[in-house]
Design a protein around this motif. Structure first.
Motif, PDB file in Angstrom:
ATOM      1  N   ALA A 105      17.769   7.318 -21.031  1.00 60.18           N
ATOM      2  CA  ALA A 105      17.148   8.226 -22.007  1.00 60.18           C
ATOM      3  C   ALA A 105      17.023   9.633 -21.430  1.00 60.18           C
ATOM      4  O   ALA A 105      17.272  10.628 -22.126  1.00 60.18           O
ATOM      5  N   GLY A 106      16.652   9.721 -20.148  1.00 57.88           N
ATOM      6  CA  GLY A 106      16.559  11.035 -19.508  1.00 57.88           C
ATOM      7  C   GLY A 106      17.896  11.757 -19.496  1.00 57.88           C
ATOM      8  O   GLY A 106      17.975  12.954 -19.805  1.00 57.88           O
ATOM      9  N   LEU A 107      18.947  11.025 -19.154  1.00 55.04           N
ATOM     10  CA  LEU A 107      20.283  11.634 -19.148  1.00 55.04           C
ATOM     11  C   LEU A 107      20.731  12.018 -20.552  1.00 55.04           C
ATOM     12  O   LEU A 107      21.379  13.055 -20.743  1.00 55.04           O
ATOM     13  N   LEU A 108      20.401  11.206 -21.543  1.00 53.36           N
ATOM     14  CA  LEU A 108      20.731  11.528 -22.931  1.00 53.36           C
ATOM     15  C   LEU A 108      20.072  12.849 -23.330  1.00 53.36           C
ATOM     16  O   LEU A 108      20.718  13.728 -23.914  1.00 53.36           O
ATOM     17  N   HIS A 109      18.799  13.000 -22.980  1.00 48.88           N
ATOM     18  CA  HIS A 109      18.102  14.246 -23.319  1.00 48.88           C
ATOM     19  C   HIS A 109      18.625  15.429 -22.519  1.00 48.88           C
ATOM     20  O   HIS A 109      18.685  16.547 -23.030  1.00 48.88           O
ATOM     21  N   ALA A 110      19.028  15.196 -21.270  1.00 47.52           N
ATOM     22  CA  ALA A 110      19.505  16.289 -20.428  1.00 47.52           C
ATOM     23  C   ALA A 110      20.907  16.749 -20.809  1.00 47.52           C
ATOM     24  O   ALA A 110      21.184  17.948 -20.843  1.00 47.52           O
ATOM     25  N   LEU A 111      21.798  15.781 -21.075  1.00 46.60           N
ATOM     26  CA  LEU A 111      23.213  16.119 -21.221  1.00 46.60           C
ATOM     27  C   LEU A 111      23.714  16.184 -22.653  1.00 46.60           C
ATOM     28  O   LEU A 111      24.693  16.880 -22.933  1.00 46.60           O
ATOM     29  N   VAL A 112      23.065  15.477 -23.564  1.00 46.64           N
ATOM     30  CA  VAL A 112      23.566  15.416 -24.941  1.00 46.64           C
ATOM     31  C   VAL A 112      22.635  16.147 -25.903  1.00 46.64           C
ATOM     32  O   VAL A 112      23.038  17.091 -26.576  1.00 46.64           O
ATOM     33  N   ILE A 113      21.386  15.729 -25.965  1.00 43.87           N
ATOM     34  CA  ILE A 113      20.451  16.296 -26.939  1.00 43.87           C
ATOM     35  C   ILE A 113      19.987  17.684 -26.521  1.00 43.87           C
ATOM     36  O   ILE A 113      19.854  18.573 -27.351  1.00 43.87           O
ATOM     37  N   LYS A 114      19.738  17.875 -25.240  1.00 46.00           N
ATOM     38  CA  LYS A 114      19.329  19.164 -24.667  1.00 46.00           C
ATOM     39  C   LYS A 114      18.138  19.776 -25.407  1.00 46.00           C
ATOM     40  O   LYS A 114      18.155  20.934 -25.808  1.00 46.00           O
ATOM     41  N   GLY A 121      14.888  19.824 -24.149  1.00 37.85           N
ATOM     42  CA  GLY A 121      13.810  20.230 -23.262  1.00 37.85           C
ATOM     43  C   GLY A 121      12.991  19.082 -22.707  1.00 37.85           C
ATOM     44  O   GLY A 121      12.121  19.307 -21.870  1.00 37.85           O
ATOM     45  N   VAL A 122      13.249  17.856 -23.165  1.00 35.77           N
ATOM     46  CA  VAL A 122      12.485  16.710 -22.658  1.00 35.77           C
ATOM     47  C   VAL A 122      12.740  16.515 -21.168  1.00 35.77           C
ATOM     48  O   VAL A 122      11.810  16.373 -20.377  1.00 35.77           O
ATOM     49  N   PHE A 123      14.001  16.532 -20.767  1.00 41.21           N
ATOM     50  CA  PHE A 123      14.331  16.362 -19.351  1.00 41.21           C
ATOM     51  C   PHE A 123      13.863  17.565 -18.545  1.00 41.21           C
ATOM     52  O   PHE A 123      13.382  17.422 -17.420  1.00 41.21           O
ATOM     53  N   ALA A 124      13.973  18.747 -19.117  1.00 33.65           N
ATOM     54  CA  ALA A 124      13.563  19.971 -18.418  1.00 33.65           C
ATOM     55  C   ALA A 124      12.079  19.958 -18.082  1.00 33.65           C
ATOM     56  O   ALA A 124      11.655  20.579 -17.108  1.00 33.65           O
ATOM     57  N   ALA A 125      11.278  19.218 -18.847  1.00 29.80           N
ATOM     58  CA  ALA A 125       9.837  19.184 -18.614  1.00 29.80           C
ATOM     59  C   ALA A 125       9.482  18.518 -17.290  1.00 29.80           C
ATOM     60  O   ALA A 125       8.429  18.781 -16.727  1.00 29.80           O
ATOM     61  N   ILE A 126      10.361  17.650 -16.768  1.00 28.03           N
ATOM     62  CA  ILE A 126      10.080  16.937 -15.522  1.00 28.03           C
ATOM     63  C   ILE A 126      10.916  17.496 -14.353  1.00 28.03           C
ATOM     64  O   ILE A 126      10.856  17.003 -13.242  1.00 28.03           O
ATOM     65  N   THR A 127      11.714  18.513 -14.645  1.00 29.01           N
ATOM     66  CA  THR A 127      12.503  19.185 -13.607  1.00 29.01           C
ATOM     67  C   THR A 127      12.132  20.664 -13.596  1.00 29.01           C
ATOM     68  O   THR A 127      11.376  21.140 -14.429  1.00 29.01           O
ATOM     69  N   ARG A 128      12.710  21.388 -12.695  1.00 31.62           N
ATOM     70  CA  ARG A 128      12.481  22.843 -12.662  1.00 31.62           C
ATOM     71  C   ARG A 128      13.460  23.565 -13.578  1.00 31.62           C
ATOM     72  O   ARG A 128      13.359  24.765 -13.773  1.00 31.62           O
ATOM     73  N   SER A 129      14.419  22.825 -14.119  1.00 32.81           N
ATOM     74  CA  SER A 129      15.431  23.460 -14.955  1.00 32.81           C
ATOM     75  C   SER A 129      14.892  23.715 -16.356  1.00 32.81           C
ATOM     76  O   SER A 129      13.953  23.087 -16.801  1.00 32.81           O
ATOM     77  N   GLY A 130      15.525  24.602 -17.039  1.00 33.90           N
ATOM     78  CA  GLY A 130      15.228  24.816 -18.456  1.00 33.90           C
ATOM     79  C   GLY A 130      13.984  25.655 -18.667  1.00 33.90           C
ATOM     80  O   GLY A 130      13.275  26.033 -17.761  1.00 33.90           O
ATOM     81  N   GLY A 131      13.738  25.905 -19.938  1.00 35.03           N
ATOM     82  CA  GLY A 131      12.587  26.711 -20.317  1.00 35.03           C
ATOM     83  C   GLY A 131      11.323  25.875 -20.351  1.00 35.03           C
ATOM     84  O   GLY A 131      11.351  24.667 -20.332  1.00 35.03           O
ATOM     85  N   LYS A 132      10.196  26.575 -20.460  1.00 37.45           N
ATOM     86  CA  LYS A 132       8.916  25.889 -20.509  1.00 37.45           C
ATOM     87  C   LYS A 132       8.644  25.415 -21.930  1.00 37.45           C
ATOM     88  O   LYS A 132       8.956  26.093 -22.898  1.00 37.45           O
ATOM     89  N   ARG A 133       8.017  24.227 -21.992  1.00 27.66           N
ATOM     90  CA  ARG A 133       7.504  23.730 -23.261  1.00 27.66           C
ATOM     91  C   ARG A 133       5.991  23.800 -23.159  1.00 27.66           C
ATOM     92  O   ARG A 133       5.430  23.610 -22.100  1.00 27.66           O
ATOM     93  N   PRO A 134       5.325  24.076 -24.260  1.00 27.25           N
ATOM     94  CA  PRO A 134       3.859  24.159 -24.190  1.00 27.25           C
ATOM     95  C   PRO A 134       3.246  22.817 -23.831  1.00 27.25           C
ATOM     96  O   PRO A 134       3.775  21.774 -24.173  1.00 27.25           O
ATOM     97  N   ARG A 135       2.101  22.880 -23.139  1.00 26.81           N
ATOM     98  CA  ARG A 135       1.387  21.644 -22.759  1.00 26.81           C
ATOM     99  C   ARG A 135       0.594  21.148 -23.955  1.00 26.81           C
ATOM    100  O   ARG A 135       0.186  21.913 -24.801  1.00 26.81           O
ATOM    101  N   ARG A 136       0.352  19.824 -23.949  1.00 33.74           N
ATOM    102  CA  ARG A 136      -0.505  19.231 -24.985  1.00 33.74           C
ATOM    103  C   ARG A 136      -1.918  19.666 -24.786  1.00 33.74           C
ATOM    104  O   ARG A 136      -2.429  19.802 -23.739  1.00 33.74           O
TER     105      ARG A 136
END
Length: 178
Positions: free
Chosen positions: A152-161, A163-178
């Motif tokens: 699921a992580g790879l699906l979000h990182a490589l296909v859907i893109k 920001g779900v995977f980016a939230a647990i890595t340093r990559s990508g933009g910031k998503r607001p916190r809950r």
């Protein structure tokens, strides 16, 4: 985005959990000299992972988790929630099952220095047999759950893109916190 302590804990535990799962699989697959070496790794790593899982729950409670994207369908949101509950239950339950199994068999658990890990179950051969079976089945369920999580992580990182995977890595933009 998850806070830095949560991200570090996630990736540290990811490596240690994979080591633990592979050591467990190797233990049941060999009777060579590696069997004893893998047991010597598996037991203290299990106790360490139990402590880290508790710390991780505390971090999750204090820091929360970023919201899932609004574009994510409801069934995926439910699957994400259920899979994370399953992962946390397994991260806590598997070490406890292993500890209980060792206690029921009267096998000593490694400690640190003069401190010894106490037994949490009475010595009982029938209980040991059941706990050993449950720990083995739990390990297989854990392995499958981890593979689904990685997928699921790879699906979000490589296909859907999204920001779900980016939230647990340093990559990508910031998503607001809950």
């Amino acid at each position: 985005m998850f806070g830095l302590p949560s991200r570090i804990m996630h990736w540290l535990m990811a490596v240690l959990l994979m080591m633990q799962l592979l050591a467990g699989a190797g233990m049941v697959a060999t009777v060579s000299v590696w069997h004893e070496r893998l047991i010597a790794l598996h037991k203290p790593l299990g106790i360490c992972l139990l402590a880290l899982a508790i710390l991780r729950l505390v971090l999750r409670r204090l820091g929360g988790a970023p919201p899932l994207p609004a574009s994510m369908p409801g069934w995926q949101r439910r699957a994400s929630t259920l899979s994370h509950y399953a992962l946390y239950a397994l991260m806590l339950g598997m070490p406890l099952l292993g500890w209980a199994m060792q206690s029921a068999a009267a096998y000593p658990m490694p400690g640190v220095g003069a401190w010894h890990v106490p037994a949490i179950m009475p010595q009982n051969v029938a209980l040991y047999a059941w706990l050993r079976w449950a720990h083995g089945v739990g390990g297989q369920v854990f392995f499958v759950t981890v593979l689904i999580h990685i997928g699921a992580g790879l699906l979000h990182a490589l296909v859907i893109k999204d920001g779900v995977f980016a939230a647990i890595t340093r990559s990508g933009g910031k998503r607001p916190r809950r």
